[in-house]
Design an enzyme around this catalytic site. Structure first.
Site, PDB file in Angstrom:
ATOM      1  N   ASP A 141       0.823  -1.528  -0.206  1.00 28.30           N
ATOM      2  CA  ASP A 141       0.225  -0.196   0.312  1.00 28.30           C
ATOM      3  C   ASP A 141       0.702   1.412  -0.121  1.00 28.30           C
ATOM      4  O   ASP A 141       0.254   2.231  -0.484  1.00 28.30           O
ATOM      5  CB  ASP A 141      -0.983  -0.058   0.815  1.00 28.30           C
ATOM      6  CG  ASP A 141      -1.521  -1.497   1.577  1.00 28.30           C
ATOM      7  OD1 ASP A 141      -2.428  -1.360   0.178  1.00 28.30           O
ATOM      8  OD2 ASP A 141      -2.405  -1.114   2.323  1.00 28.30           O
ATOM      9  N   MET A 184      -6.018  -2.413  -5.370  1.00 31.41           N
ATOM     10  CA  MET A 184      -5.568  -2.198  -4.235  1.00 31.41           C
ATOM     11  C   MET A 184      -5.455  -0.092  -4.279  1.00 31.41           C
ATOM     12  O   MET A 184      -4.708  -0.202  -3.992  1.00 31.41           O
ATOM     13  CB  MET A 184      -4.888  -3.728  -4.011  1.00 31.41           C
ATOM     14  CG  MET A 184      -5.601  -4.942  -3.803  1.00 31.41           C
ATOM     15  SD  MET A 184      -4.250  -5.920  -2.936  1.00 31.41           S
ATOM     16  CE  MET A 184      -5.803  -7.486  -2.563  1.00 31.41           C
ATOM     17  N   GLY A 185      -6.016  -0.402  -2.679  1.00 33.72           N
ATOM     18  CA  GLY A 185      -5.728   0.592  -1.545  1.00 33.72           C
ATOM     19  C   GLY A 185      -6.743   1.017  -1.129  1.00 33.72           C
ATOM     20  O   GLY A 185      -7.194   1.928  -1.402  1.00 33.72           O
ATOM     21  N   GLU A 247      -9.765   0.650  -4.451  1.00 35.66           N
ATOM     22  CA  GLU A 247     -11.039   0.188  -4.071  1.00 35.66           C
ATOM     23  C   GLU A 247     -11.269   1.009  -2.659  1.00 35.66           C
ATOM     24  O   GLU A 247     -12.524   0.584  -3.133  1.00 35.66           O
ATOM     25  CB  GLU A 247     -10.422  -1.378  -3.471  1.00 35.66           C
ATOM     26  CG  GLU A 247      -9.006  -1.143  -2.024  1.00 35.66           C
ATOM     27  CD  GLU A 247      -9.352  -2.867  -1.946  1.00 35.66           C
ATOM     28  OE1 GLU A 247      -9.480  -3.766  -2.560  1.00 35.66           O
ATOM     29  OE2 GLU A 247      -7.959  -2.312  -1.143  1.00 35.66           O
ATOM     30  N   GLN A 308      -2.374  -8.848  -7.959  1.00 35.55           N
ATOM     31  CA  GLN A 308      -1.027  -7.684  -7.809  1.00 35.55           C
ATOM     32  C   GLN A 308      -0.619  -7.728  -6.531  1.00 35.55           C
ATOM     33  O   GLN A 308       0.633  -7.659  -7.266  1.00 35.55           O
ATOM     34  CB  GLN A 308      -1.973  -6.352  -8.345  1.00 35.55           C
ATOM     35  CG  GLN A 308      -2.765  -6.648  -6.305  1.00 35.55           C
ATOM     36  CD  GLN A 308      -3.707  -5.313  -6.821  1.00 35.55           C
ATOM     37  OE1 GLN A 308      -3.191  -4.249  -6.819  1.00 35.55           O
ATOM     38  NE2 GLN A 308      -4.979  -6.036  -6.101  1.00 35.55           N
TER      39      GLN A 308
END
Lengths: 421, 421
Positions: A141, A184-185, A247, A308
């Site tokens: 992240d 993602m995130g 996300e 990922q």
């Protein structure tokens, strides 16, 4: 505080990365150079869970060639967990430390792990328990404070560039394509931002034509209306659009509608489901107006999911190296007396790029989140600036080179227009 | 039939692959060696659409270095389409051929494209139009008859191996993980089968422990009950399960519930949505019984979507080479008089692996589908046999090597059991 010879414990925590085992290798390799201080290195099987349930692995017998192979293997080799030490767990934790003579603890993880390390450390102080603990950074992240970037991020950024480049080339193969990618995130848009690298990979084309054309990060308020307007504008200009959405913007859409169960740190599951992408694709299908004769809109969404963060064969070499480096530095620093800190990467040179490690107080990292700073996000809030590229380029390794047809000429038409029935 | 000097036309059709532009490069490179026969090579912009609407590109001016770069670029550089020539389109098609003096047609595509080529060809016969047409194979689905395998498959098989290996390593990082992966494959399970390669990538572990533990292909009847039983058995044995499901099994689940719009060949959209994965994950969450003290099940699903077919940086070298080869062979064969055929790959040697090209009648390929044969599917219908590995290994290039912790010993417990509140 001088230490007798004692055992060390390594925990891997939170989401795995492609290089988290390099950090384990960095710790083990360096610990083995100091047998007078560190007797045995134990691994907690599944992080805090292994510590509480006394499931410890003896890593001293791990052969060199397996350790070398593990270092290049994605995923958390020791097993990970998403547990937070409860008040009721603390007696047990210190019983395990005492019974197994553990005085060196390496907590590999993100900001939740830094919080866990801080809890354990402050409890050790109260109990006057002789324990050193360092947090060793890891998270795709890239949202850890103080550090220039987090080990794990360079590799996922590299994956994001490749995936988006392929996706954009795929999208442009069809007319009227609107493609939405969910990456993602949760709180920060670092991965979504990295997908912008794909725009620089087509050698003979204006980056303006190359996807991702639009990037949405949780740092900015997400407006469905603006999202649809942006796509309509891109579509009107190019006849297609490739879009990346972190996300985390799901949190801004009608509450917790897209989120799954929560872990002990209060993080709701966002990945492992295609709901957000399907929702946005439906919205696009409903609202975007087709303004040409090429038939109806082709709207698709893909949610990159877990692949990922753990993809072999696409690891950033500098990320791999730095992940080892933070593990190694943690051992050296701890044996020099450091405790209650996290290791950070400090960028000491831009050209050539170089980072060194430093120590920072845990409280500066625990429970905090580093967002993508304003100067790296464009003014429209739907893309990145050159500052971001300067920041990210040294972290991802060499990028692929793609080509478009370029300036081939159209053959002059000789027939009247065709109207297909 | 002797040909005067005329123009050639290349069409790319159907879903793109990572190497479809290698086939374009093979055609262009070889055509340029025969300027006395082929004057100019045109590209149809978006396949049949470009042909009907007279959107033709002059590829003769494409510089060598761009062509070389394009060859390594995923996605259909000319643009693709999913159109089928209608009866009403035929007059127009032959007008375009006539006006632009097109007498050589190369139709790069799968079995739908073979059908389109066949339609055009039989119409040319009726009209006594001097036209040669060859179908040049391309499909990640690997479902073309007669050919040993289809260009495009080796690369997606390589991606499937990498993605699943990473996914399985990610899955084993957590306890109680059930992970469902949805890959492409409408009628045939070739891509799902290729994910089994991941089981051979962990150097120091029994392949039985390595995912994918279960693979479901459309060749076998899909029973939700059997699926859940299989997962429960795997979970009971290993405490986790990594599962691969070909999207085509959606057709067996309550009709068209998961399918989107249909193209002109009658193929419903299956990709670009996470619905099937979400449905199966919910079913697993509802039915699988957790039989240990490690908390509740962690169920996730990922739908690989479009990234599996167009990923740069993970192309199989042999696939890339063969994709060029079929394009080049198509030109040579056509100039030697061939028409109304498809190019196939024939495996002429196993060790060392070697393929050559041959010609086969279009009718043997058009509208037909090559399924994974029974001897490559295990008796339980949830995995592959060694025959499949023998078939696929030469096609995918070198696979990654991963390691697990291996036989590290557990540290003896010294404390009583812990019961966490």
């Amino acid at each position: 505080m001088s230490h007798a010879r004692a055992n060390a414990l390594v925990l891997q925590s939170g989401g795995p990365t492609a290089v988290i085992n390099q950090t384990l290798a960095g710790i083990l390799t360096t610990a083995r150079l100091h047998p007078k201080s560190i007797r045995t290195v134990y691994g907690a099987f599944h992080g805090l869970h292994g510590l509480l349930y006394e499931n410890l692995l003896d890593l001293s017998a791990l052969p060199e060639h397996v350790l070398a192979g593990l270092a290049h293997t994605p995923g958390a080799a020791l097993g990970s967990a998403r547990l937070k030490p409860k008040h009721e767990d603390l007696d047990r934790l210190f019983e395990v430390f005492r019974e197994h003579n553990i005085r060196y603890v390496f907590y590999i993880g993100g900001n939740d792990s830094a919080e866990a390390a801080q809890l354990i450390r402050s409890e050790a102080n109260e109990r006057k328990h002789d324990l050193r603990i360092l947090h060793v950074p890891k998270t795709i992240d890239n949202d850890l404070m103080e550090t220039d970037h987090s080990p794990g991020y360079g590799s996922v950024a590299r994956v994001a560039a490749h995936v988006l480049l392929g996706d954009d080339l795929d999208n442009r193969s069809f007319y009227n394509g609107i493609k939405i990618n969910i990456c993602m995130g949760r709180h920060a848009g670092w991965i979504a931002a990295a997908s912008a690298l794909a725009r620089r990979c087509v050698e003979n084309e204006d980056p303006e034509n190359c996807g991702p054309h639009l990037i949405y990060m949780p740092e900015r308020k997400f407006s469905e209306e603006q999202f649809l307007n942006d796509i309509q504008n891109t579509y009107d200009r190019l006849g297609r659009a490739t879009v990346v959405v972190a996300e985390g913007i799901a949190d801004q859409l009608r509450g917790s509608r897209f989120a799954g169960a929560k872990d002990e740190f209060g993080n709701a599951q966002l990945s492992g489901s295609g709901k957000l992408g399907d929702f946005l694709a439906q919205s696009v299908e409903k609202h975007i107006l087709v303004k040409n004769n090429l038939g109806k809109l082709r709207v698709r969404s893909d949610t990159w999911g877990y692949l990922q963060r753990s993809l072999p064969g696409m690891v950033s070499p500098v990320d791999s190296e730095e992940a080892f480096m933070v593990g190694s530095a943690a051992v050296s620093e701890m044996l020099a007396g450091a405790t209650d800190k996290t290791i950070v990467l400090k960028r000491i040179s831009e050209a050539p790029y170089a980072c060194s490690t430093e120590l920072v107080d845990l409280e500066k990292v625990a429970q905090r989140t580093k967002l993508v700073p304003s100067h790296m996000i464009n003014s429209a809030g739907n893309g990145v600036t050159n500052s971001f590229f300067e920041y990210v380029l040294p972290l991802v390794g060499e990028l692929p080179k793609a080509y478009s047809l370029g300036a081939v000429s159209k053959v002059d038409k000789k027939l009247c227009e065709y109207i297909r029935v």
